[in-house]
Design a protein around this motif. Structure first.
Motif, PDB file in Angstrom:
ATOM      1  N   TYR A 101      27.519  16.852   1.968  1.00 49.42           N
ATOM      2  CA  TYR A 101      26.338  17.358   2.673  1.00 49.42           C
ATOM      3  C   TYR A 101      25.327  17.906   1.667  1.00 49.42           C
ATOM      4  N   GLY A 102      24.040  17.665   1.945  1.00 50.96           N
ATOM      5  CA  GLY A 102      22.996  18.212   1.103  1.00 50.96           C
ATOM      6  C   GLY A 102      23.020  17.608  -0.295  1.00 50.96           C
ATOM      7  N   THR A 103      22.607  18.392  -1.288  1.00 49.43           N
ATOM      8  CA  THR A 103      22.429  17.952  -2.675  1.00 49.43           C
ATOM      9  C   THR A 103      21.384  16.841  -2.711  1.00 49.43           C
ATOM     10  N   ASP A 104      21.195  16.265  -3.872  1.00 50.26           N
ATOM     11  CA  ASP A 104      20.238  15.160  -3.987  1.00 50.26           C
ATOM     12  C   ASP A 104      20.711  13.923  -3.237  1.00 50.26           C
ATOM     13  N   ALA A 105      22.006  13.871  -2.921  1.00 51.65           N
ATOM     14  CA  ALA A 105      22.543  12.706  -2.210  1.00 51.65           C
ATOM     15  C   ALA A 105      22.106  12.667  -0.751  1.00 51.65           C
ATOM     16  N   ALA A 106      21.812  13.821  -0.163  1.00 51.73           N
ATOM     17  CA  ALA A 106      21.418  13.913   1.255  1.00 51.73           C
ATOM     18  C   ALA A 106      20.370  15.015   1.382  1.00 51.73           C
ATOM     19  N   PRO A 107      19.144  14.734   0.955  1.00 47.86           N
ATOM     20  CA  PRO A 107      18.173  15.788   0.686  1.00 47.86           C
ATOM     21  C   PRO A 107      17.508  16.424   1.896  1.00 47.86           C
ATOM     22  N   GLN A 108      17.804  15.956   3.117  1.00 43.24           N
ATOM     23  CA  GLN A 108      17.098  16.509   4.276  1.00 43.24           C
ATOM     24  C   GLN A 108      17.963  17.456   5.111  1.00 43.24           C
ATOM     25  N   LEU A 109      19.075  17.919   4.527  1.00 45.18           N
ATOM     26  CA  LEU A 109      19.933  18.846   5.259  1.00 45.18           C
ATOM     27  C   LEU A 109      19.190  20.120   5.642  1.00 45.18           C
ATOM     28  N   GLU A 110      18.496  20.744   4.705  1.00 47.83           N
ATOM     29  CA  GLU A 110      17.805  22.005   4.991  1.00 47.83           C
ATOM     30  C   GLU A 110      16.723  21.810   6.048  1.00 47.83           C
ATOM     31  N   GLU A 111      15.993  20.712   5.971  1.00 48.08           N
ATOM     32  CA  GLU A 111      14.953  20.416   6.960  1.00 48.08           C
ATOM     33  C   GLU A 111      15.556  20.235   8.353  1.00 48.08           C
ATOM     34  N   ALA A 112      16.678  19.532   8.424  1.00 43.33           N
ATOM     35  CA  ALA A 112      17.337  19.329   9.714  1.00 43.33           C
ATOM     36  C   ALA A 112      17.885  20.639  10.254  1.00 43.33           C
ATOM     37  N   ALA A 113      18.474  21.462   9.367  1.00 34.20           N
ATOM     38  CA  ALA A 113      19.001  22.757   9.796  1.00 34.20           C
ATOM     39  C   ALA A 113      17.894  23.628  10.366  1.00 34.20           C
ATOM     40  N   GLN A 114      16.753  23.647   9.697  1.00 38.92           N
ATOM     41  CA  GLN A 114      15.618  24.439  10.181  1.00 38.92           C
ATOM     42  C   GLN A 114      15.169  23.955  11.556  1.00 38.92           C
ATOM     43  N   ALA A 115      15.121  22.636  11.750  1.00 37.90           N
ATOM     44  CA  ALA A 115      14.719  22.085  13.044  1.00 37.90           C
ATOM     45  C   ALA A 115      15.716  22.458  14.138  1.00 37.90           C
ATOM     46  N   VAL A 118      19.274  26.741  12.612  1.00 40.42           N
ATOM     47  CA  VAL A 118      20.458  27.314  11.969  1.00 40.42           C
ATOM     48  C   VAL A 118      20.256  27.284  10.459  1.00 40.42           C
ATOM     49  N   SER A 119      21.094  28.036   9.739  1.00 35.04           N
ATOM     50  CA  SER A 119      21.053  28.018   8.285  1.00 35.04           C
ATOM     51  C   SER A 119      21.688  26.741   7.765  1.00 35.04           C
ATOM     52  N   PRO A 120      21.397  26.327   6.523  1.00 36.77           N
ATOM     53  CA  PRO A 120      22.063  25.161   5.959  1.00 36.77           C
ATOM     54  C   PRO A 120      23.583  25.306   5.959  1.00 36.77           C
ATOM     55  N   GLU A 121      24.073  26.517   5.675  1.00 36.70           N
ATOM     56  CA  GLU A 121      25.518  26.737   5.663  1.00 36.70           C
ATOM     57  C   GLU A 121      26.115  26.531   7.046  1.00 36.70           C
ATOM     58  N   THR A 122      25.419  27.040   8.076  1.00 37.25           N
ATOM     59  CA  THR A 122      25.892  26.848   9.450  1.00 37.25           C
ATOM     60  C   THR A 122      25.805  25.385   9.855  1.00 37.25           C
ATOM     61  N   ALA A 123      24.752  24.710   9.395  1.00 33.98           N
ATOM     62  CA  ALA A 123      24.615  23.282   9.705  1.00 33.98           C
ATOM     63  C   ALA A 123      25.800  22.498   9.160  1.00 33.98           C
ATOM     64  N   ILE A 124      26.183  22.770   7.918  1.00 35.56           N
ATOM     65  CA  ILE A 124      27.327  22.069   7.332  1.00 35.56           C
ATOM     66  C   ILE A 124      28.594  22.382   8.115  1.00 35.56           C
ATOM     67  N   GLN A 125      28.775  23.659   8.463  1.00 33.27           N
ATOM     68  CA  GLN A 125      29.976  24.044   9.215  1.00 33.27           C
ATOM     69  C   GLN A 125      30.026  23.316  10.555  1.00 33.27           C
ATOM     70  N   GLU A 126      28.889  23.252  11.253  1.00 28.10           N
ATOM     71  CA  GLU A 126      28.871  22.627  12.575  1.00 28.10           C
ATOM     72  C   GLU A 126      29.057  21.110  12.484  1.00 28.10           C
ATOM     73  N   LEU A 127      28.350  20.486  11.558  1.00 29.91           N
ATOM     74  CA  LEU A 127      28.432  19.028  11.463  1.00 29.91           C
ATOM     75  C   LEU A 127      29.791  18.582  10.926  1.00 29.91           C
ATOM     76  N   SER A 128      30.353  19.345  10.009  1.00 34.62           N
ATOM     77  CA  SER A 128      31.634  18.950   9.415  1.00 34.62           C
ATOM     78  C   SER A 128      32.817  19.208  10.344  1.00 34.62           C
ATOM     79  N   SER A 129      32.629  20.061  11.360  1.00 35.54           N
ATOM     80  CA  SER A 129      33.715  20.345  12.299  1.00 35.54           C
ATOM     81  C   SER A 129      33.543  19.615  13.631  1.00 35.54           C
ATOM     82  N   ALA A 130      32.404  18.950  13.815  1.00 31.17           N
ATOM     83  CA  ALA A 130      32.156  18.237  15.073  1.00 31.17           C
ATOM     84  C   ALA A 130      33.055  17.006  15.186  1.00 31.17           C
TER      85      ALA A 130
END
Length: 245
Positions: A101-115, A118-130
């Motif tokens: 998740y995130g890094t230069d490999a997936a650069p729109q994580l923060e933008e998606a989290a903001q939309a 949620v925070s980027p950390e919460t976004a990763i937690q939610e998407l990785s556990s879904a």
């Protein structure tokens, strides 16, 4: 859903059984379960079946087969159960697909989290556990639309296209996740990167996924992802596979 199911002709190519006019879990469940039920009938006039998000398409030569006769068969099958609460077919597959998740490999994580609010950390937690379902296959060979995510992930597509995301990109919009088959432009936000290949033209089963399969996207580190990329030759991208009863 009182007006559904609804059966309509698609020219002379076949009949479409609609279970809704917009995406919902019950309508998608109905489409997948109804397709499986048709396939067990072995009706000689049916060439093949497929599903969209909320419909089952029954391919038949309606120039050679009376549409009224096939419609009558479908109506009788529709009446045998409540398809909106029907069990999904046996033999589906659960895939756990390692995702960076995130890094230069997936650069729109923060933008998606903001939309999503949620925070980027919460976004990763939610998407990785879904745990999401393959709702349909489309746009490119073997490419899955999966969902549904919680309501706050009902984020819109971008107004402008991203010029290209790579094969294996995990993108998000409208409560759904897609793993891209090929490098492609997209209006969906690139939040994760996998090494999973949804289309494997030289395999006995070229499409790795089918509607009704389930997916998880556990988070891995950059180092773990690099090891997967270097060591995997199967196209599974380090994924673990389990057949669902």
């Amino acid at each position: 859903m009182a007006e559904f199911p609804r059966i309509r002709m698609v020219g002379l190519a076949g009949l479409l059984v609609q279970f809704g006019d917009k995406m919902s879990e019950p309508a998608n469940r109905a489409a997948i379960a109804f397709r499986a039920a048709i396939d067990t009938q072995n009706w000689p006039e049916v060439r093949e079946t497929s599903t969209s998000l909320v419909s089952t398409f029954v391919s038949a030569d309606l120039a050679a087969t009376a549409p009224e006769a096939l419609t009558e068969k479908l109506q009788a099958l529709v009446g045998t159960t409540d398809w909106f609460s029907a069990p999904l077919p046996d033999g589906r597959t659960l895939w756990e697909i390692p995702t960076l998740y995130g890094t230069d490999a997936a650069p729109q994580l923060e933008e998606a989290a903001q939309a999503a609010g949620v925070s980027p950390e919460t976004a990763i937690q939610e998407l990785s556990s879904a745990r999401v379902r393959v709702l349909t296959i489309g746009f490119a060979p073997g490419q899955p639309y999966t969902g549904e995510l919680p309501p706050h992930w009902n984020i819109p597509r971008q107004q402008a296209l991203t010029k290209s995301v790579p094969a294996g990109a995990l993108v998000v919009a409208i409560r759904q996740l897609i793993i891209f088959t090929n490098a492609s432009p997209t209006g969906w936000r690139h939040v994760g990167q996998t090494a999973f290949r949804t289309f494997r033209p030289h395999h006995a089963t070229p499409f790795a996924l089918s509607p009704g399969d389930e997916l998880c996207f556990p988070s891995v580190s950059t180092a773990e992802f690099d090891d997967i990329m270097q060591g995997d030759t199967s196209g599974n991208g380090g994924a673990q596979r389990q057949v669902l009863a």
